[in-house]
Structure formats: C-alpha cells, structure tokens
Design a protein around this motif. Structure first.
Motif, mmCIF file in Angstrom:
data_model
loop_
_atom_site.group_PDB
_atom_site.id
_atom_site.type_symbol
_atom_site.label_atom_id
_atom_site.label_comp_id
_atom_site.label_asym_id
_atom_site.label_seq_id
_atom_site.Cartn_x
_atom_site.Cartn_y
_atom_site.Cartn_z
ATOM 1 N N THR A 47 0.804 -1.178 0.015
ATOM 2 C CA THR A 47 -0.037 -0.020 0.022
ATOM 3 C C THR A 47 0.943 1.444 0.131
ATOM 4 N N ASN A 48 2.212 1.127 -0.056
ATOM 5 C CA ASN A 48 3.190 2.315 0.087
ATOM 6 C C ASN A 48 2.654 3.281 -0.868
ATOM 7 N N MET A 49 2.743 4.671 -0.427
ATOM 8 C CA MET A 49 2.686 5.654 -1.454
ATOM 9 C C MET A 49 3.482 6.740 -1.484
ATOM 10 N N ALA A 50 3.729 7.526 -2.306
ATOM 11 C CA ALA A 50 4.501 8.866 -2.317
ATOM 12 C C ALA A 50 4.292 9.516 -1.141
ATOM 13 N N GLY A 51 5.570 10.099 -0.504
ATOM 14 C CA GLY A 51 5.361 10.960 0.765
ATOM 15 C C GLY A 51 5.274 10.043 1.864
ATOM 16 N N GLN A 70 -10.926 13.371 -11.995
ATOM 17 C CA GLN A 70 -10.567 12.107 -12.630
ATOM 18 C C GLN A 70 -9.129 12.135 -12.517
ATOM 19 N N PHE A 71 -8.505 10.928 -12.949
ATOM 20 C CA PHE A 71 -7.017 11.004 -13.035
ATOM 21 C C PHE A 71 -6.645 10.138 -14.192
ATOM 22 N N VAL A 72 -5.435 10.202 -14.706
ATOM 23 C CA VAL A 72 -5.083 9.341 -15.716
ATOM 24 C C VAL A 72 -3.902 8.606 -15.425
ATOM 25 N N ALA A 81 2.140 5.532 -13.202
ATOM 26 C CA ALA A 81 1.432 6.267 -11.943
ATOM 27 C C ALA A 81 0.232 7.018 -12.170
ATOM 28 N N PRO A 82 -0.598 6.945 -11.350
ATOM 29 C CA PRO A 82 -1.918 7.857 -11.225
ATOM 30 C C PRO A 82 -1.610 9.231 -11.216
ATOM 31 N N ILE A 83 -2.022 9.953 -11.966
ATOM 32 C CA ILE A 83 -1.826 11.595 -11.680
ATOM 33 C C ILE A 83 -3.264 12.054 -11.891
ATOM 34 N N SER A 84 -3.516 13.202 -11.049
ATOM 35 C CA SER A 84 -4.902 13.695 -11.122
ATOM 36 C C SER A 84 -4.473 14.848 -12.381
ATOM 37 N N VAL A 85 -6.003 15.053 -13.140
ATOM 38 C CA VAL A 85 -6.075 15.828 -14.136
ATOM 39 C C VAL A 85 -6.212 17.314 -13.192
ATOM 40 N N LYS A 98 10.838 7.108 -8.740
ATOM 41 C CA LYS A 98 11.627 7.018 -10.047
ATOM 42 C C LYS A 98 10.990 7.430 -11.116
ATOM 43 N N LEU A 99 9.820 7.388 -11.299
ATOM 44 C CA LEU A 99 9.131 7.826 -12.526
ATOM 45 C C LEU A 99 9.030 9.262 -12.518
ATOM 46 N N THR A 100 8.578 9.880 -11.360
ATOM 47 C CA THR A 100 8.208 11.370 -11.368
ATOM 48 C C THR A 100 9.805 12.271 -11.632
ATOM 49 N N ASP A 101 10.745 11.620 -11.327
ATOM 50 C CA ASP A 101 12.239 12.169 -11.551
ATOM 51 C C ASP A 101 12.345 12.155 -12.835
ATOM 52 N N GLU A 102 11.948 11.083 -13.471
ATOM 53 C CA GLU A 102 12.174 11.151 -15.066
ATOM 54 C C GLU A 102 11.227 12.119 -15.754
ATOM 55 N N LEU A 115 -4.657 20.308 -4.066
ATOM 56 C CA LEU A 115 -5.381 21.367 -4.887
ATOM 57 C C LEU A 115 -5.447 21.006 -6.250
ATOM 58 N N ALA A 116 -4.382 20.225 -6.591
ATOM 59 C CA ALA A 116 -4.614 19.760 -8.212
ATOM 60 C C ALA A 116 -5.570 19.056 -8.640
ATOM 61 N N PRO A 117 -6.137 18.105 -7.925
ATOM 62 C CA PRO A 117 -7.649 17.469 -8.430
ATOM 63 C C PRO A 117 -8.663 18.452 -8.400
ATOM 64 N N PHE A 130 -9.900 10.466 -2.534
ATOM 65 C CA PHE A 130 -9.073 9.546 -1.613
ATOM 66 C C PHE A 130 -7.623 9.414 -2.641
ATOM 67 N N GLU A 131 -6.706 9.049 -1.941
ATOM 68 C CA GLU A 131 -5.409 8.716 -2.830
ATOM 69 C C GLU A 131 -4.875 7.312 -2.264
ATOM 70 N N ARG A 132 -4.728 6.484 -3.151
ATOM 71 C CA ARG A 132 -4.305 5.220 -2.564
ATOM 72 C C ARG A 132 -3.336 4.572 -3.765
ATOM 73 N N LYS A 133 -2.413 3.923 -3.428
ATOM 74 C CA LYS A 133 -1.471 3.248 -4.349
ATOM 75 C C LYS A 133 -2.395 2.353 -5.541
ATOM 76 N N MET A 134 -2.050 2.839 -6.688
ATOM 77 C CA MET A 134 -2.667 2.056 -7.797
ATOM 78 C C MET A 134 -1.656 1.570 -8.768
ATOM 79 N N SER A 135 -2.052 0.457 -9.293
ATOM 80 C CA SER A 135 -1.277 0.031 -10.317
ATOM 81 C C SER A 135 -2.081 -0.265 -11.770
HETATM 82 C C1 LIG Z 1 -5.711 8.980 -7.770
HETATM 83 C C2 LIG Z 1 -4.085 9.523 -7.729
HETATM 84 C C3 LIG Z 1 -3.926 11.009 -8.033
HETATM 85 C C4 LIG Z 1 -2.839 11.310 -7.833
HETATM 86 N N1 LIG Z 1 -2.554 12.683 -8.359
HETATM 87 C C5 LIG Z 1 -1.278 13.316 -8.271
HETATM 88 C C6 LIG Z 1 -1.200 14.278 -8.939
HETATM 89 O O1 LIG Z 1 -1.948 14.954 -9.273
HETATM 90 N N2 LIG Z 1 0.311 14.868 -8.659
HETATM 91 C C7 LIG Z 1 1.417 14.103 -8.240
HETATM 92 O O2 LIG Z 1 2.365 14.575 -7.991
HETATM 93 N N3 LIG Z 1 0.887 12.773 -7.642
HETATM 94 C C8 LIG Z 1 -0.128 12.098 -7.722
HETATM 95 N N4 LIG Z 1 -0.563 11.067 -7.171
HETATM 96 C C9 LIG Z 1 0.733 10.337 -6.589
HETATM 97 C C10 LIG Z 1 1.554 9.566 -7.599
HETATM 98 O O3 LIG Z 1 0.790 8.638 -8.292
HETATM 99 C C11 LIG Z 1 2.899 9.344 -7.004
HETATM 100 O O4 LIG Z 1 3.609 10.330 -6.602
HETATM 101 C C12 LIG Z 1 3.823 8.411 -8.095
HETATM 102 O O5 LIG Z 1 3.288 7.186 -8.129
HETATM 103 C C13 LIG Z 1 5.155 8.390 -7.365
HETATM 104 O O6 LIG Z 1 5.818 7.665 -8.574
HETATM 105 P P1 LIG Z 1 7.236 7.448 -8.752
HETATM 106 O O7 LIG Z 1 7.632 6.391 -9.344
HETATM 107 O O8 LIG Z 1 7.932 8.746 -8.969
HETATM 108 O O9 LIG Z 1 7.856 7.305 -7.218
HETATM 109 P P2 LIG Z 1 8.654 5.693 -6.699
HETATM 110 O O10 LIG Z 1 9.813 5.779 -7.050
HETATM 111 O O11 LIG Z 1 7.538 4.566 -7.196
HETATM 112 O O12 LIG Z 1 8.274 5.577 -5.174
HETATM 113 C C14 LIG Z 1 8.043 6.832 -4.177
HETATM 114 C C15 LIG Z 1 7.004 6.388 -3.401
HETATM 115 O O13 LIG Z 1 5.612 6.375 -3.995
HETATM 116 C C16 LIG Z 1 5.286 5.092 -3.704
HETATM 117 N N5 LIG Z 1 4.062 4.694 -4.964
HETATM 118 C C17 LIG Z 1 4.694 4.084 -5.884
HETATM 119 N N6 LIG Z 1 3.643 3.770 -6.756
HETATM 120 C C18 LIG Z 1 2.556 4.754 -6.445
HETATM 121 C C19 LIG Z 1 1.214 4.970 -6.667
HETATM 122 N N7 LIG Z 1 0.917 4.179 -7.926
HETATM 123 N N8 LIG Z 1 0.385 5.737 -5.804
HETATM 124 C C20 LIG Z 1 1.003 6.231 -4.856
HETATM 125 N N9 LIG Z 1 2.240 6.092 -4.428
HETATM 126 C C21 LIG Z 1 2.998 5.180 -5.196
HETATM 127 C C22 LIG Z 1 6.230 4.232 -3.464
HETATM 128 O O14 LIG Z 1 5.733 2.931 -2.770
HETATM 129 C C23 LIG Z 1 7.199 4.773 -2.665
HETATM 130 O O15 LIG Z 1 6.798 4.988 -1.429
HETATM 131 C C24 LIG Z 1 -1.690 10.620 -7.436
HETATM 132 C C25 LIG Z 1 -1.849 9.362 -6.811
HETATM 133 C C26 LIG Z 1 -3.259 8.715 -6.985
HETATM 134 C C27 LIG Z 1 -3.751 7.362 -6.362
#
Ligand SMILES: Cc1cc2nc3c(=O)[nH]c(=O)nc-3n(C[C@H](O)[C@H](O)[C@H](O)COP(=O)(O)OP(=O)(O)OC[C@H]3O[C@@H](n4cnc5c(N)ncnc54)[C@H](O)[C@@H]3O)c2cc1C
Ligand code: SF4
Ligand code: SF4
Ligand code: FES
Lengths: 341, 263
Positions: free
Chosen positions: A270-274, B37-39, B49-53, B70-74, B113-115, B225-230
């Motif tokens: 369940t880990n999320m960013a932050g 909504q998100f993409v 990764a999920p990101i809000s519009v 990882k992804l957001t750095d890129e 604030l983004a969503p 809500f924000e949850r881990k999503m794959s």
């Molecule tokens: C519905 C939704 C909307 C979102 N909207 C935004 C947005 O508008 N802007 C924004 O900056 N971020 C948003 N996020 C969070 C964003 O998905 C994470 O910041 C992103 O997954 C980090 O990926 P990364 O590869 O850069 O980080 P990683 O290198 O994967 O990991 C950094 C941390 O993030 C965790 N993580 C990995 N995958 C996810 C995931 N799918 N969701 C959450 N955490 C994860 C890891 O476990 C680790 O703790 C949203 C998440 C959700 C679920």
C-alpha cells in the motif's frame, strides 16, 4: 456413463492431444520443497500420466497456468508498443473442484470487475478445458465443504485415478471422440468429498460489519505473522499484481512492461509517495485478507472468495491457520463482541 | 487493438514550474473528462503512476506532478515537445452539478489542490453559478505554494484563505493548520452548503471533523482519496478498501461512504 482406460492407453490419448493442447497438471519436483529434503508439487506441462501427482495436494494452485507469476504485457521500442502473444494451443488443466470454483473467482475479478475485461487473462482463459480430478477423501487442512466448493459441474472431463488405470466421464464432444477409440464404456459417476475433518463456520455476511475491523482478534497475528506473503502466492483466489517496467541492457530504449503477483501481506503493498502506508502492522494485513476472502468480495459479488483449499494453512511458516481465524471471527461475533468495547 | 493497458503517446505542450519540485505539464489529450478524474501516466522503461488531471480544455489536459521517485524524477526532465504516455481518464470525478447554486466550500491541502483546481476554475469563470464560494488553501511553507498566479486571480471572485503550516520571516499572511480556519467560514444557510476536502489523509480527516462540528451534514461533504494504484481498472487490488475499489468507485467519495472506508 464413462470410459475405463489403462494408463498405457491414456498416454496414447495424451500423445494424440499434444499438438492441439498444452496439458497442465500437478507435478512433483524432487527436493525442491520448503525444506531441502521435501518435494515441491506445482503445476507444469505434462506428457504422460505418470508425471501427474494425484495422490497429494499441490502446494501451488493451478492459477499460474492462466495467470503467470510474471507476465509480459507489452514490448516497447522508441515508437511502438507491441502486445505480448501467447501460444495458439488450447489448454487442458487437471485440477480439483475447489480450484475449478476458485477459477470462477478469478474470472469475476479479471473479466467482470470494472468496465474492461483483462485481455491477458481472457486470452488464456478462453482456451481452457477442465479435467476435474476426483477427490474421494479430503487432504489435511481442506475445508471445501464449509466453503461450498467441494463440488463442481463445469468440467469437460472428470477423472478418477487408480494405480494402473483411470476412469473418465467425458462431457466435451470433441474429446469424447478420442476417448471412444480407447476405452471401454462403464457405469461411472464421479465421487466428491462430503465431509472434511476440519470444519469452518463462516460468519453470515449480514452479521459482520466494518466495526469488526477494530476487534482484538487480529492482535495475535501482529506478533505471529512475518509478512512473507506465502499465503497469498499459494492461494487459488489471490489475484493482486503490480506492474513493472524493464529496460533491456543491450538496448536501453527498448524493454517491456510486466505484471507480477503481489500480495496484501507483503511490505509495500500500500506504500505511496510521501511515506503514506496503510496496514503497517501485520495483524491488520491478516484482517484485510480475511475480510476480503469471507466478507468484502461476498458483498460485491455474492459468494465468498475463499474456496477452502487450505493451501495457505499448509504453507504458513508460522503455522498460522486461516481456517481457525475464520472460526475465531464467528465465535467472537456469537459472543456479541463486534468491537472491543 | 482494444487493450486498455496500452497507453497512447502524447506530446508535452508546455511545462510550468510551480515550486522546486512541482511542475505543471500541459499535454495533448482528446478524451472527454471531468474534474477529479485521473490518468495513468507512464514513461516506458521507467514505470507508470496515477496522476490527477488538474485542468483541461480542448485537446489538452494539465497535470501538476511532484518529483518524489523513480517515474516522477524522469518526468521532471521532460520539456515541451517531449512525450508522455497516457491512458484514461479513470475514476468518477466530482459531481459538479450538485455544487451549482450552492454555497461551495473547498478545502485543499498541498498537492490536493491539483484535483480540485478545475472545479475552482470552472466556478471562478462563472461565479454566478454558485451562491457563495469559500476556498481554504493550506501549504507546508511559503515555498510550497502551488498555482500562485491563479490564486491571485481567484481572490477577485472567491473568499480565499491561504495559510502555511510553517511561516518564514518574509511571510505576512496566515499561518497555522487549515483546520484552524474552518470555523471562520460564514455559513448563512446550512442546507445550501457543499464542502469538498482534498489533501493528505490526516488533513482530510481532521478538516472533515471541523466541518461536522459546524453542523454540516455528512451528505454535503465530499472527499477525494489517494491510494496506491497499479492498474486503475479494478484488477490489481492495490487500491481496494473493504469492498470498494478507489480506482473504480472513487477517487471522489461522499463523506457518508468515505468515513466507512477503513484501510
Ligand atoms: C488518484 C491519484 C491521483 C494522484 N494525483 C497526483 C498528482 O496530481 N500529482 C502528483 O504529483 N502525484 C499524484 N499522485 C501520486 C503519484 O501517483 C505518485 O507520486 C507516484 O506514483 C510516484 O511515482 P514514482 O515512480 O515517481 O515514485 P516511486 O519511485 O515509485 O516511489 C516513491 C514512493 O511512492 C510510492 N508509490 C509507488 N507507486 C505509487 C502509486 N501508484 N501511487 C501512490 N504512491 C506510489 C512508492 O511506494 C514510494 O513510497 C496521485 C495518486 C493517486 C492514487
Ligand atoms: S484463503 Fe487459503 S483456503 Fe482460501 S482459497 Fe486461499 S489458499 Fe485456499
Ligand atoms: S504465510 Fe503466514 S507468516 Fe507468511 S504472510 Fe501469510 S500468514 Fe503471515
Ligand atoms: S488500481 Fe488496480 S484495482 Fe484499483
């Protein structure tokens, strides 16, 4: 009505099917088990009846045949995505009634949950025919009767193994033609398990509620569970996965996106960013899994997810019994202890 | 090919830095969507990764993405003309019809604030569509404030309260948690109120409690809500809470449902 066929003839049938089918059955891998002196029984392709381990329960379920541990979703290069492909062959799986019932749970998640069908699951699932292995007696830790999965009707062949012969009921017309050429027709009705040594009382879903999530029954698991996730991987009905990208070393702009099994007991699920993380303690993971298997899924789809194969209990290194956990939930509810107050 | 997991290659049209680590990307996108909504955003080889519009218009969407891994750095290195890979949109979005002709109160913390940004813009552009509009924005510190230009613009039409948790010597505005500003919102008619709360889990929990204390009925409170999503399509199981899949039935929930979801 069925066919009695010698093992020798049955091998001829398997031989004649092999161009059209991939045939999977539980198979014994010597000294590859949990401890160095134990064997591993898991699903793999077979060519002869002698390879089928039908006397013991397989440690892993047949789900990996159509839902592999890792699966390539698509390949990419600079500009293109290319969907991965699978063999054109049909698939024959030897499995027991709990697992046939378990497959329906996987079908529900992959084909019915949400607006899209999972194409990777569907393309293999469509090819599958079931060979139901008769269980006349139940194994240790099985509680299929309690979970209503001791019987299955949707099989193409039903089979009883004996030392030198098998008896088969063949429902599928195409397969029937092949069997007719080899076997003698006999009266035959597949048997099934009517009682397990171990009985589980599943709570009525109307008696459960989210209140129960905070009950203290989960606490002991925080101390005992080590979050190895073995109960998830061996489970016929655990369906969760995570996607990963792979870049090829020789050509880093090309690679593939894959999915791999994931499990709710394992860290980072369940880990999320932050740094947000839910269900940090292992007891709440046990709670999450238990509720999913006997409550949440049922609320959504109308039947329990767990099919009582008992593999999780067989494999837990900490000797945690999921079956007893369900019973504890029922007992606690009966005592009227929905929460801790 | 009808495969919902394969993304589409989309051009980055514009890149706007918000803070040191938050960047808004304007990316081509043609699907119809709703605020909230998100993409699923990906870069092949790196991940998805999920990101809000955060906002959208004809042929494009905007997303504000924080560099955290990882992804957001890129993604952080992308420039206009580069490509992102998108699939979606997913999730239910906010029921903005329900906010029309109401006293709308939005409380957003940090990237939360983004969503909701699109909803703020939607009503800001047509302020007569709501009876009253209060916007409470909380950020960690002055350097974390997102959408500074828009905030100036919103102030003209909207009762806007901006606060930071930790002020620095140059900060002259409000400081303190967003929850402490909830009681200041003037409510004329409780029946008209619609409250939207988006932010980190703890912020949402305590902000909702403050609104309940004021007497706002649960049915009139909305959370995202924000949850881990794959997978984002109800298969991978990561986002499941109880029998609810956040990617399918959420991410926006009415509080009556949201308060029942126990992870
Ligand atoms: C519905 C939704 C909307 C979102 N909207 C935004 C947005 O508008 N802007 C924004 O900056 N971020 C948003 N996020 C969070 C964003 O998905 C994470 O910041 C992103 O997954 C980090 O990926 P990364 O590869 O850069 O980080 P990683 O290198 O994967 O990991 C950094 C941390 O993030 C965790 N993580 C990995 N995958 C996810 C995931 N799918 N969701 C959450 N955490 C994860 C890891 O476990 C680790 O703790 C949203 C998440 C959700 C679920
Ligand atoms: S939870 Fe245990 S008993 Fe139930 S289906 Fe899964 S492995 Fe079998
Ligand atoms: S197999 Fe046992 S120890 Fe391992 S995660 Fe499952 S319950 Fe915990
Ligand atoms: S993100 Fe995969 S089930 Fe919701």
């Amino acid at each position: 009505m069925g066919f009695e066929i010698t093992n020798k003839d049955f091998n001829k049938i398997l031989e004649s099917l092999k161009d059209e089918y991939k045939i999977y059955a539980p198979k014994r891998f010597y000294k590859r088990g949990r401890f160095s002196d134990t064997d591993l029984i898991r699903y793999d392709e077979i060519k002869t009846i002698e390879e089928i381990e039908y006397k013991e329960k397989s440690q892993y379920s047949p789900k990996e045949v159509i839902y592999p541990i890792t699966q390539t979703l698509f390949y990419f290069n600079e500009d293109e995505f290319k969907e991965s492909t699978v063999s054109e062959k049909k698939i024959l799986i030897f499995l027991r009634s709990c697992d046939i019932n378990g497959m329906r749970r996987l079908d529900t998640i992959f084909l019915e949950n949400g607006p899209y069908k999972d194409v990777y699951y569907q393309r293999l699932r469509e090819k599958v025919k079931f060979v139901l292995i008769e269980c006349s007696e139940s194994f240790d830790n099985c509680f299929c009767v309690s979970m209503n999965s001791n019987k299955a009707d949707n099989y193409d062949i039903g089979i009883r193994f004996e030392d030198n012969k098998v008896t088969c009921e063949v429902k599928d017309d195409e397969l029937k033609k092949i069997f007719e050429a080899f076997g003698d027709k006999v009266e035959f009705e597949l048997d099934y398990v009517k009682e397990n040594k171990f009985k589980v009382e599943v709570p009525n879903k109307d008696d459960l509620s989210v209140e129960f999530f905070n009950n203290k029954v989960w606490e002991e698991y925080s101390k005992r569970c080590i979050a190895c996730g073995r109960c998830n991987t061996v489970c016929m009905t655990c369906s969760c996965f995570t996607t990963q990208d792979i870049a090829y070393e020789e050509n880093p702009s090309s690679g593939e996106r894959r999915r791999v099994w994931a499990g709710c007991h394992i860290d980072k699920f369940t880990n999320m960013a932050g740094g947000h993380e839910f269900r940090k303690d292992y007891g709440s993971r046990m709670r999450f899994k238990t509720m999913h298997k006997i409550y949440d899924y049922n609320k959504r789809f109308g039947e329990n997810m767990c099919v009582g194969c008992g593999r999780c209990d067989d494999q837990c290194p900490q000797y945690i019994s999921f079956a007893q956990c369900i019973n504890k939930v029922s007992e606690t509810l009966k005592k009227g202890e929905a929460t801790n107050e | 090919m009808n495969n919902p997991l394969i993304p589409q290659k989309k051009k980055v049209l514009d890149v706007i830095a918000q803070t040191d680590i938050d960047i808004t990307y304007k990316v081509e996108f043609d699907e119809k969507l709703k605020g909230g909504q998100f993409v699923q955003v990906s870069i092949p080889r790196v991940g998805e990764a999920p990101i809000s519009v955060s906002d959208f218009g004809d042929g494009y969407i905007e997303m504000t993405i924080r560099k955290v891994g990882k992804l957001t750095d890129e993604i952080y290195n992308l420039k206009p003309g580069d490509y992102m890979y998108l699939r979606g949109p997913y999730g239910n979005g906010f029921p903005i019809e329900k906010y029309e002709n109401k006293h709308l109160i939005i409380a957003a913390g940090g990237t939360g604030l983004a969503p909701v940004k699109n909803i703020v813009n939607h009503f800001n552009g047509d302020i007569d569509k709501v009876k009253k509009f209060d916007l409470l924005l909380g950020f960690k510190s002055p350097k974390d404030i997102l959408f500074k230009d828009e905030i100036e613009n919103w102030k003209k039409n909207i009762n806007l309260t901006l606060t930071v948790d930790n002020a620095d010597e140059n900060w002259t505005g409000n400081s303190g948690l967003i929850t402490t500003f909830v009681p200041n919102v003037e409510i004329d008619n409780m029946d008209d109120v619609q409250v939207v709360i988006v932010g980190p889990p703890v912020m949402m929990k305590f902000t909702a409690l403050e609104f309940l204390k004021l007497g706002v009925p649960k049915e009139q409170i909305w959370v995202s809500f924000e949850r881990k999503m794959s997978c984002a399509i109800g298969k991978c199981g990561h986002c499941k809470i109880d029998e609810t899949y956040v990617c399918l039935e959420g991410p926006v929930f009415n509080y009556t449902k949201g308060e029942e979801l126990i992870d």
